[in-house]
Design an enzyme around this catalytic site. Structure first.
Site, PDB file in Angstrom:
ATOM      1  CG  ASP A  63     -16.900  -3.611  39.436  1.00  0.00           C
ATOM      2  OD1 ASP A  63     -16.961  -3.123  39.608  1.00  0.00           O
ATOM      3  OD2 ASP A  63     -16.819  -4.855  39.133  1.00  0.00           O
ATOM      4  CE  LYS A  86     -27.822  -3.722  23.324  1.00  0.00           C
ATOM      5  NZ  LYS A  86     -27.524  -2.880  22.308  1.00  0.00           N
ATOM      6  NE  ARG A 112      -4.503 -15.983  39.616  1.00  0.00           N
ATOM      7  CZ  ARG A 112      -4.145 -14.991  39.014  1.00  0.00           C
ATOM      8  NH1 ARG A 112      -3.352 -14.624  37.972  1.00  0.00           N
ATOM      9  NH2 ARG A 112      -4.473 -14.062  39.620  1.00  0.00           N
ATOM     10  CE  LYS A 113      -7.598 -16.676  30.572  1.00  0.00           C
ATOM     11  NZ  LYS A 113      -6.962 -16.118  29.966  1.00  0.00           N
TER      12      LYS A 113
HETATM   13  C1  LIG Z   1     -20.360 -14.624  53.501  1.00  0.00           C
HETATM   14  C2  LIG Z   1     -18.881 -13.607  52.277  1.00  0.00           C
HETATM   15  C3  LIG Z   1     -19.904 -11.782  52.011  1.00  0.00           C
HETATM   16  C4  LIG Z   1     -18.367 -11.448  51.414  1.00  0.00           C
HETATM   17  C5  LIG Z   1     -18.936 -10.307  51.075  1.00  0.00           C
HETATM   18  C6  LIG Z   1     -18.196  -9.565  49.925  1.00  0.00           C
HETATM   19  C7  LIG Z   1     -18.919  -7.967  49.710  1.00  0.00           C
HETATM   20  C8  LIG Z   1     -18.131  -7.930  48.263  1.00  0.00           C
HETATM   21  C9  LIG Z   1     -18.814  -5.944  48.074  1.00  0.00           C
HETATM   22  C10 LIG Z   1     -17.691  -6.062  47.132  1.00  0.00           C
HETATM   23  C11 LIG Z   1     -18.042  -7.099  45.374  1.00  0.00           C
HETATM   24  C12 LIG Z   1     -16.880  -6.920  44.769  1.00  0.00           C
HETATM   25  C13 LIG Z   1     -17.317  -6.001  43.360  1.00  0.00           C
HETATM   26  C14 LIG Z   1     -16.388  -4.977  43.143  1.00  0.00           C
HETATM   27  C15 LIG Z   1     -15.413  -5.360  42.325  1.00  0.00           C
HETATM   28  C16 LIG Z   1     -13.913  -4.261  41.916  1.00  0.00           C
HETATM   29  O1  LIG Z   1     -14.438  -3.122  41.706  1.00  0.00           O
HETATM   30  S1  LIG Z   1     -12.825  -4.515  41.954  1.00  0.00           S
HETATM   31  C17 LIG Z   1     -11.390  -3.230  42.212  1.00  0.00           C
HETATM   32  C18 LIG Z   1     -11.763  -2.927  40.180  1.00  0.00           C
HETATM   33  N1  LIG Z   1     -10.530  -4.240  40.293  1.00  0.00           N
HETATM   34  C19 LIG Z   1      -8.833  -3.703  40.683  1.00  0.00           C
HETATM   35  O2  LIG Z   1      -8.793  -2.749  40.600  1.00  0.00           O
HETATM   36  C20 LIG Z   1      -8.414  -5.162  39.689  1.00  0.00           C
HETATM   37  C21 LIG Z   1      -6.786  -4.451  39.242  1.00  0.00           C
HETATM   38  N2  LIG Z   1      -5.962  -5.148  38.867  1.00  0.00           N
HETATM   39  C22 LIG Z   1      -5.405  -6.296  39.546  1.00  0.00           C
HETATM   40  O3  LIG Z   1      -4.739  -6.616  40.229  1.00  0.00           O
HETATM   41  C23 LIG Z   1      -4.537  -7.004  38.266  1.00  0.00           C
HETATM   42  O4  LIG Z   1      -4.260  -7.032  37.210  1.00  0.00           O
HETATM   43  C24 LIG Z   1      -5.541  -8.371  38.517  1.00  0.00           C
HETATM   44  C25 LIG Z   1      -6.931  -8.608  37.826  1.00  0.00           C
HETATM   45  C26 LIG Z   1      -5.412  -9.119  39.680  1.00  0.00           C
HETATM   46  C27 LIG Z   1      -5.181  -9.654  37.472  1.00  0.00           C
HETATM   47  O5  LIG Z   1      -3.587  -9.196  38.257  1.00  0.00           O
HETATM   48  P1  LIG Z   1      -2.406 -10.786  38.743  1.00  0.00           P
HETATM   49  O6  LIG Z   1      -2.759 -11.495  39.428  1.00  0.00           O
HETATM   50  O7  LIG Z   1      -1.162 -10.613  38.097  1.00  0.00           O
HETATM   51  O8  LIG Z   1      -2.725 -11.464  37.328  1.00  0.00           O
HETATM   52  P2  LIG Z   1      -2.260 -11.516  35.563  1.00  0.00           P
HETATM   53  O9  LIG Z   1      -0.941 -12.697  35.147  1.00  0.00           O
HETATM   54  O10 LIG Z   1      -1.932 -10.171  35.079  1.00  0.00           O
HETATM   55  O11 LIG Z   1      -3.079 -12.102  34.409  1.00  0.00           O
HETATM   56  C28 LIG Z   1      -4.394 -13.606  34.344  1.00  0.00           C
HETATM   57  C29 LIG Z   1      -4.726 -14.207  34.047  1.00  0.00           C
HETATM   58  O12 LIG Z   1      -6.171 -12.751  33.509  1.00  0.00           O
HETATM   59  C30 LIG Z   1      -5.609 -12.502  31.874  1.00  0.00           C
HETATM   60  N3  LIG Z   1      -5.480 -11.102  32.282  1.00  0.00           N
HETATM   61  C31 LIG Z   1      -5.651 -10.469  32.793  1.00  0.00           C
HETATM   62  N4  LIG Z   1      -6.592  -8.972  32.807  1.00  0.00           N
HETATM   63  C32 LIG Z   1      -7.153  -8.888  31.802  1.00  0.00           C
HETATM   64  C33 LIG Z   1      -7.711  -7.442  30.902  1.00  0.00           C
HETATM   65  N5  LIG Z   1      -8.053  -6.995  31.520  1.00  0.00           N
HETATM   66  N6  LIG Z   1      -8.248  -8.469  29.877  1.00  0.00           N
HETATM   67  C34 LIG Z   1      -8.507  -9.644  29.422  1.00  0.00           C
HETATM   68  N7  LIG Z   1      -7.054 -10.932  30.359  1.00  0.00           N
HETATM   69  C35 LIG Z   1      -6.442 -10.310  31.151  1.00  0.00           C
HETATM   70  C36 LIG Z   1      -4.151 -12.419  31.510  1.00  0.00           C
HETATM   71  O13 LIG Z   1      -4.041 -12.473  30.026  1.00  0.00           O
HETATM   72  C37 LIG Z   1      -3.731 -13.978  32.221  1.00  0.00           C
HETATM   73  O14 LIG Z   1      -4.336 -14.734  31.347  1.00  0.00           O
HETATM   74  P3  LIG Z   1      -3.598 -16.145  31.165  1.00  0.00           P
HETATM   75  O15 LIG Z   1      -1.718 -15.322  30.703  1.00  0.00           O
HETATM   76  O16 LIG Z   1      -3.546 -17.178  32.442  1.00  0.00           O
HETATM   77  O17 LIG Z   1      -4.066 -16.585  30.093  1.00  0.00           O
END
Ligand SMILES: CCCCCCCCCCCCCCCC(=O)SCCNC(=O)CCNC(=O)[C@H](O)C(C)(C)COP(=O)(O)OP(=O)(O)OC[C@H]1O[C@@H](n2cnc3c(N)ncnc32)[C@H](O)[C@@H]1OP(=O)(O)O
Length: 201
Positions: free
Chosen positions: A123, A147, A168-169
């Site tokens: 992830d 696996k 956005r995907k």
């Molecule tokens: C130099 C810089 C250094 C930076 C240094 C940073 C270090 C940083 C370390 C951490 C690194 C991150 C790695 C951890 C990453 C997590 O672990 S993130 C935590 C786990 N994920 C979450 O908690 C997300 C929870 N879900 C959500 O917030 C919302 O469902 C989402 C994912 C933001 C989407 O919601 P939304 O923005 O309202 O978008 P929505 O209209 O629902 O969906 C947009 C499109 O995606 C599709 N879609 C949405 N969900 C799905 C699904 N599950 N399956 C299929 N299609 C989907 C929709 O059908 C739609 O498709 P279209 O109609 O546009 O064709």
């Protein structure tokens, strides 16, 4: 907060560098990617206990991390106990790889790495790949086929790539391979969605 205090708080310690807990396999794979980085195609990603957006100067106030939190993968004190890893980014190939050595505190079945810790590393590797190539994004779905179990203390390469964008995907794929590249331990697909900011959900 002055930079020295920032530094003294341990917030600027880069954990993605060799330490005494790294096995020879870990060092060999790390050195292989450091060598590949010399011509600029790969870049080592520094890793801190908090998300610190380092620009030319450290943005202390805006990025001052809360002291009571740590990034999950850097949550343990003690070298080698949990997630020992270093990431490398290849913009041209749209890839991020993680050289990963799971420690003894990530045990599932006797002597083997818990699948949840492998999922975490998949992830995060895909997450960094998505963030670097598609901007702030969050995991919408993650599908993993496990696996072959991963022995604790062994070294694997978590190899992710951004396959395509649709609006956005961000669609990514990922393989977890043994350090000699001969064994496929797991493979995954992930969907990340660009977000304005995780806090503005
Ligand atoms: C130099 C810089 C250094 C930076 C240094 C940073 C270090 C940083 C370390 C951490 C690194 C991150 C790695 C951890 C990453 C997590 O672990 S993130 C935590 C786990 N994920 C979450 O908690 C997300 C929870 N879900 C959500 O917030 C919302 O469902 C989402 C994912 C933001 C989407 O919601 P939304 O923005 O309202 O978008 P929505 O209209 O629902 O969906 C947009 C499109 O995606 C599709 N879609 C949405 N969900 C799905 C699904 N599950 N399956 C299929 N299609 C989907 C929709 O059908 C739609 O498709 P279209 O109609 O546009 O064709």
């Amino acid at each position: 907060m002055r930079q020295t205090q920032f530094s003294q708080a341990g917030w600027l310690k880069d954990y993605a560098l060799p330490n005494a807990s790294w096995s020879q396999d870990m060092l060999n794979l790390y050195n292989k990617f450091v060598e590949k980085s010399k011509d600029g195609t790969w870049k080592r990603i520094p890793s801190y206990r908090h998300i610190i957006a380092l620009t030319n100067s450290i943005k202390l106030e805006a990025e001052k991390p809360r002291q009571d939190t740590r990034i999950f993968l850097r949550n343990l004190d003690g070298e080698g106990l949990g997630f020992e890893y270093v990431m490398f980014f290849n913009p041209a190939e749209k890839r991020v790889v993680t050289v990963y050595q799971p420690g003894p505190y990530l045990e599932g079945y006797d002597g083997f790495t818990h699948g949840g810790s492998t999922a975490t590393m998949i992830d995060t590797t895909c997450g960094i790949c998505s963030i670097f190539l598609a901007g702030k994004s969050m995991t919408a779905s993650l599908s993993i086929n496990f696996k072959i179990p991963i022995l604790l203390g062994s070294v694997v390469l978590v190899d992710s790539r951004l396959d395509r964008m649709e609006g956005r995907k961000a669609f990514l794929s990922c393989q977890v391979l043994s350090c000699d590249g001969q064994t496929l331990h797991a493979e995954a697909t992930a969907l990340f969605i660009q977000v304005a900011s995780p806090s503005q959900r």
